[in-house]
Design a protein around this motif. Structure first.
Motif, PDB file in Angstrom:
ATOM      1  N   PHE A 148      43.668  31.618  47.366  1.00  0.00           N
ATOM      2  CA  PHE A 148      42.516  31.653  48.252  1.00  0.00           C
ATOM      3  C   PHE A 148      42.972  31.468  49.703  1.00  0.00           C
ATOM      4  CE2 PHE A 148      40.813  29.784  44.223  1.00  0.00           C
ATOM      5  CZ  PHE A 148      40.145  30.929  43.823  1.00  0.00           C
ATOM      6  N   GLY A 149      42.323  32.191  50.600  1.00  0.00           N
ATOM      7  CA  GLY A 149      42.703  32.127  52.005  1.00  0.00           C
ATOM      8  C   GLY A 149      43.927  32.956  52.341  1.00  0.00           C
ATOM      9  N   ARG A 150      44.419  33.745  51.387  1.00  0.00           N
ATOM     10  CA  ARG A 150      45.591  34.594  51.613  1.00  0.00           C
ATOM     11  C   ARG A 150      45.260  36.038  51.266  1.00  0.00           C
ATOM     12  NH1 ARG A 150      50.446  33.063  48.418  1.00  0.00           N
ATOM     13  NH2 ARG A 150      49.050  32.189  46.835  1.00  0.00           N
ATOM     14  N   LYS A 151      45.733  36.944  52.058  1.00  0.00           N
ATOM     15  CA  LYS A 151      45.483  38.368  51.835  1.00  0.00           C
ATOM     16  C   LYS A 151      46.418  38.894  50.747  1.00  0.00           C
ATOM     17  CE  LYS A 151      44.619  40.796  55.450  1.00  0.00           C
ATOM     18  NZ  LYS A 151      44.705  41.603  56.693  1.00  0.00           N
ATOM     19  N   PRO A 152      45.878  39.580  49.733  1.00  0.00           N
ATOM     20  CA  PRO A 152      46.745  40.120  48.678  1.00  0.00           C
ATOM     21  C   PRO A 152      47.591  41.273  49.202  1.00  0.00           C
ATOM     22  CG  PRO A 152      44.496  40.896  48.393  1.00  0.00           C
ATOM     23  CD  PRO A 152      44.457  39.890  49.509  1.00  0.00           C
ATOM     24  N   ASP A 153      48.833  41.312  48.777  1.00  0.00           N
ATOM     25  CA  ASP A 153      49.763  42.345  49.234  1.00  0.00           C
ATOM     26  C   ASP A 153      49.689  43.536  48.278  1.00  0.00           C
ATOM     27  OD1 ASP A 153      51.720  43.705  50.590  1.00  0.00           O
ATOM     28  OD2 ASP A 153      53.376  42.628  49.637  1.00  0.00           O
ATOM     29  N   LEU A 154      48.579  44.287  48.383  1.00  0.00           N
ATOM     30  CA  LEU A 154      48.368  45.430  47.491  1.00  0.00           C
ATOM     31  C   LEU A 154      48.310  46.758  48.235  1.00  0.00           C
ATOM     32  CD1 LEU A 154      45.705  44.051  44.986  1.00  0.00           C
ATOM     33  CD2 LEU A 154      48.092  44.559  44.518  1.00  0.00           C
ATOM     34  N   GLY A 155      48.376  46.729  49.536  1.00  0.00           N
ATOM     35  CA  GLY A 155      48.368  47.962  50.307  1.00  0.00           C
ATOM     36  C   GLY A 155      46.979  48.447  50.704  1.00  0.00           C
ATOM     37  N   LEU A 189      38.911  39.850  43.451  1.00  0.00           N
ATOM     38  CA  LEU A 189      40.315  39.922  43.057  1.00  0.00           C
ATOM     39  C   LEU A 189      40.965  38.549  43.109  1.00  0.00           C
ATOM     40  CD1 LEU A 189      42.944  41.383  42.334  1.00  0.00           C
ATOM     41  CD2 LEU A 189      43.270  41.838  44.773  1.00  0.00           C
ATOM     42  N   GLN A 190      40.694  37.784  44.161  1.00  0.00           N
ATOM     43  CA  GLN A 190      41.280  36.460  44.273  1.00  0.00           C
ATOM     44  C   GLN A 190      40.853  35.559  43.118  1.00  0.00           C
ATOM     45  OE1 GLN A 190      39.930  35.383  48.223  1.00  0.00           O
ATOM     46  NE2 GLN A 190      41.936  35.781  49.137  1.00  0.00           N
ATOM     47  N   LEU A 191      39.604  35.678  42.698  1.00  0.00           N
ATOM     48  CA  LEU A 191      39.119  34.857  41.596  1.00  0.00           C
ATOM     49  C   LEU A 191      39.825  35.190  40.288  1.00  0.00           C
ATOM     50  CD1 LEU A 191      35.277  34.750  42.316  1.00  0.00           C
ATOM     51  CD2 LEU A 191      36.869  32.814  42.368  1.00  0.00           C
ATOM     52  N   ALA A 192      39.946  36.487  39.989  1.00  0.00           N
ATOM     53  CA  ALA A 192      40.646  36.883  38.767  1.00  0.00           C
ATOM     54  C   ALA A 192      42.097  36.409  38.810  1.00  0.00           C
ATOM     55  CB  ALA A 192      40.587  38.397  38.595  1.00  0.00           C
ATOM     56  N   ASP A 193      42.735  36.590  39.939  1.00  0.00           N
ATOM     57  CA  ASP A 193      44.127  36.203  40.120  1.00  0.00           C
ATOM     58  C   ASP A 193      44.301  34.696  39.940  1.00  0.00           C
ATOM     59  OD1 ASP A 193      46.836  36.398  40.822  1.00  0.00           O
ATOM     60  OD2 ASP A 193      46.396  36.154  42.956  1.00  0.00           O
ATOM     61  N   GLY A 201      49.180  29.049  31.547  1.00  0.00           N
ATOM     62  CA  GLY A 201      49.961  27.814  31.512  1.00  0.00           C
ATOM     63  C   GLY A 201      50.280  27.227  32.861  1.00  0.00           C
ATOM     64  N   GLY A 202      49.636  27.737  33.925  1.00  0.00           N
ATOM     65  CA  GLY A 202      49.793  27.107  35.234  1.00  0.00           C
ATOM     66  C   GLY A 202      50.515  27.915  36.285  1.00  0.00           C
ATOM     67  N   TYR A 203      50.721  29.216  36.052  1.00  0.00           N
ATOM     68  CA  TYR A 203      51.462  30.045  37.000  1.00  0.00           C
ATOM     69  C   TYR A 203      50.532  30.982  37.783  1.00  0.00           C
ATOM     70  CZ  TYR A 203      55.743  28.620  34.637  1.00  0.00           C
ATOM     71  OH  TYR A 203      56.773  27.886  34.117  1.00  0.00           O
ATOM     72  N   HIS A 204      50.721  31.037  39.089  1.00  0.00           N
ATOM     73  CA  HIS A 204      50.055  32.071  39.875  1.00  0.00           C
ATOM     74  C   HIS A 204      50.880  33.347  39.777  1.00  0.00           C
ATOM     75  CE1 HIS A 204      49.446  34.477  43.586  1.00  0.00           C
ATOM     76  NE2 HIS A 204      48.178  34.225  43.306  1.00  0.00           N
ATOM     77  N   MET A 205      50.226  34.432  39.381  1.00  0.00           N
ATOM     78  CA  MET A 205      50.907  35.718  39.248  1.00  0.00           C
ATOM     79  C   MET A 205      50.522  36.610  40.420  1.00  0.00           C
ATOM     80  SD  MET A 205      52.398  35.052  36.422  1.00  0.00           S
ATOM     81  CE  MET A 205      53.227  36.647  36.347  1.00  0.00           C
ATOM     82  N   ARG A 206      51.507  37.229  41.029  1.00  0.00           N
ATOM     83  CA  ARG A 206      51.194  38.181  42.099  1.00  0.00           C
ATOM     84  C   ARG A 206      50.519  39.401  41.485  1.00  0.00           C
ATOM     85  NH1 ARG A 206      56.064  40.806  45.341  1.00  0.00           N
ATOM     86  NH2 ARG A 206      56.119  42.111  43.453  1.00  0.00           N
ATOM     87  N   PRO A 207      49.304  39.751  41.948  1.00  0.00           N
ATOM     88  CA  PRO A 207      48.623  40.915  41.362  1.00  0.00           C
ATOM     89  C   PRO A 207      49.378  42.203  41.653  1.00  0.00           C
ATOM     90  CG  PRO A 207      47.399  40.065  43.256  1.00  0.00           C
ATOM     91  CD  PRO A 207      48.500  39.100  42.984  1.00  0.00           C
ATOM     92  N   GLU A 208      49.437  43.085  40.656  1.00  0.00           N
ATOM     93  CA  GLU A 208      50.175  44.334  40.774  1.00  0.00           C
ATOM     94  C   GLU A 208      49.289  45.509  40.372  1.00  0.00           C
ATOM     95  OE1 GLU A 208      52.968  44.362  42.101  1.00  0.00           O
ATOM     96  OE2 GLU A 208      53.952  42.434  41.756  1.00  0.00           O
ATOM     97  N   LEU A 209      49.356  46.587  41.133  1.00  0.00           N
ATOM     98  CA  LEU A 209      48.636  47.811  40.809  1.00  0.00           C
ATOM     99  C   LEU A 209      49.518  48.845  40.134  1.00  0.00           C
ATOM    100  CD1 LEU A 209      46.396  48.421  43.967  1.00  0.00           C
ATOM    101  CD2 LEU A 209      45.601  48.096  41.624  1.00  0.00           C
ATOM    102  N   VAL A 210      50.820  48.745  40.344  1.00  0.00           N
ATOM    103  CA  VAL A 210      51.758  49.748  39.835  1.00  0.00           C
ATOM    104  C   VAL A 210      52.468  49.205  38.597  1.00  0.00           C
ATOM    105  CG1 VAL A 210      53.757  51.184  40.372  1.00  0.00           C
ATOM    106  CG2 VAL A 210      52.107  50.632  42.174  1.00  0.00           C
ATOM    107  N   MET A 211      52.410  49.973  37.516  1.00  0.00           N
ATOM    108  CA  MET A 211      53.074  49.553  36.280  1.00  0.00           C
ATOM    109  C   MET A 211      54.586  49.542  36.460  1.00  0.00           C
ATOM    110  SD  MET A 211      50.946  51.425  33.231  1.00  0.00           S
ATOM    111  CE  MET A 211      52.051  50.691  32.011  1.00  0.00           C
TER     112      MET A 211
END
Length: 412
Positions: A148-155, A189-193, A201-211
């Motif tokens: 929260f408060g951070r812009k996702p790096d998704l382009g 998006l931030q909420l899902a992330d 188990g406690g890890y923040h995952m960087r959201p990714e659009l590209v497989m």
């Protein structure tokens, strides 16, 4: 998955007369975005379509809003991780909580609640008391580390970071109400992330659009805290919980509802216009997917997150779990043997017996799903009384009962 998310979101948006909405589905272990939808939308292939500039807005990343009670689990996580509050703590929520001259109340009066029930019934008094026992910086750091408060790096051009004020500027009232999703704005998006951390188990995952991209993970809470939240959040989608309409037959569901009065842009709020949100993950005991749903600007009579957004989650998540062949909780019962009919395939049999291809292959010790022959015997879950055994069934509740529970009216 994208289809069902879009269809169910737009139907809910029209039914509840919401201004706009969005939904995001993610893999909790990799951060891969599997569906992202925004409404209203348009078909650029249709002549005369997409004339409104709003049609080009991706509400999932461009629209920030005050999310309401979906933020409560993060305050609980911060309190537990910092040992500001113990897991077995109980709180008296019978009387309004007065903070800086403001009264924090619950829609439905309860008495003594533990943390699980504070989440299940969405007690604002209880959540604020937990927040006030937890240092401001601890809460801020938890919010920030969750994305929260951070812009996702998704382009995405002009994707918003939302608003998360620095903890130094918090008043006592802000300290109490930021746990309720006020004074902070987020995107779908931030909420899902962020909720993926409870699920994995406690890890923040960087959201990714590209497989194919390598997952980027960072621990933001102890594993035991995430496990506690996973268990407690399952009660939200059980009888008495505000998210009962998110329950999916055959699967444990965990999540949280959120309802916030919509800001009017002049320092106040509209009288009966809300942001309605639900964020959840499934299966609740072994999560694979997380989904966030938000609808903004509804003025429907029962415009709660548990009424507007939770059903969008239920329909979409059910199809997503089936599409990914995630077995339901009901496939672990007794088994029997059936004779395979001509033309039957394993997927059809799995659907008929409320199982999955993977489970049928496991109990039959198969290595290839195509390796079935007409007339051969196959082991399947045993039906009982004409119905299939399911260890976890979605409860049957009336719409009126669901509306009452969505307001926090479950029995304590």
């Amino acid at each position: 998955m994208q289809y069902w998310a879009y269809i169910t979101l737009t139907r809910s948006l029209h039914h509840f007369h919401a201004k706009d909405g969005s939904a995001v589905v993610m893999n909790v272990h990799t951060g891969q975005i599997l569906a992202m939808v925004s409404a209203p939308s348009c078909n650029p292939n249709a002549e005369g379509s997409c004339m409104d500039p709003a049609d080009y807005t991706n509400n999932a990343v461009h629209q920030a809003f005050e999310p309401g009670s979906v933020m409560k689990p993060f305050v609980v996580a911060a309190a537990l991780a910092s040992h500001s509050v113990q897991p077995d703590a109980r709180f008296n929520v019978f009387h309004p909580l007065i903070v800086d001259g403001y009264a924090i109340t619950d829609d439905v009066r309860h008495h003594i609640l533990n943390i699980e029930h504070i989440l299940k019934y969405s007690s604002c008094i209880g959540a604020s008391k937990i927040a006030l026992k937890t240092p401001e910086q601890i809460i801020y750091n938890m919010y920030r580390s969750a994305g929260f408060g951070r812009k996702p790096d998704l382009g995405f051009v002009d994707a918003t970071s939302g608003v998360l004020p620095n903890w130094h500027s918090w008043s006592l009232a802000r300290h109490a109400t930021i746990a309720l999703g006020y004074g902070v704005s987020v995107t779908t998006l931030q909420l899902a992330d962020a909720y993926a951390a409870f699920a994995n188990g406690g890890y923040h995952m960087r959201p990714e659009l590209v497989m194919g991209q390598a997952p980027v993970a960072k621990r933001i809470m102890p594993a035991w805290v995430a496990k506690k939240l996973r268990v407690w959040l399952q009660s939200v989608a059980e009888p008495g919980g505000t998210g009962i309409l998110a329950a999916i037959e055959g699967y444990h569901v965990a999540g949280k509802t959120g309802t916030a009065n919509m800001a009017n842009g002049h320092g106040g709020f509209y009288g009966h216009t809300t942001n309605a949100t639900f964020v959840g993950f499934a299966p609740g005991n072994h999560p694979q997917l997380v989904m966030a749903v938000s609808l903004r600007g509804s003025h429907f009579k029962w415009n709660f997150g548990g009424i507007e957004a939770a059903p969008v989650f239920r329909v979409t998540m059910r199809h997503a779990l089936q599409e990914l062949d995630v077995a339901p909780a009901c496939h672990h019962g007794p088994t029997m043997r059936i004779t395979i009919r001509p033309g039957q395939n394993l997927a059809e049999i799995a659907q008929q017996y409320h199982s999955s291809v993977a489970h049928l292959m496991q109990i039959n010790q198969m290595t290839n799903p195509e390796d079935i022959d007409s007339g051969a015997l196959l082991m399947v879950p045993t039906p009982k009384g004409g119905k299939h055994i399911c260890r976890f069934e979605a409860p049957l509740v009336s719409r009126a009962q669901a509306e009452i529970w969505s307001e926090g009216g479950g029995g304590a």
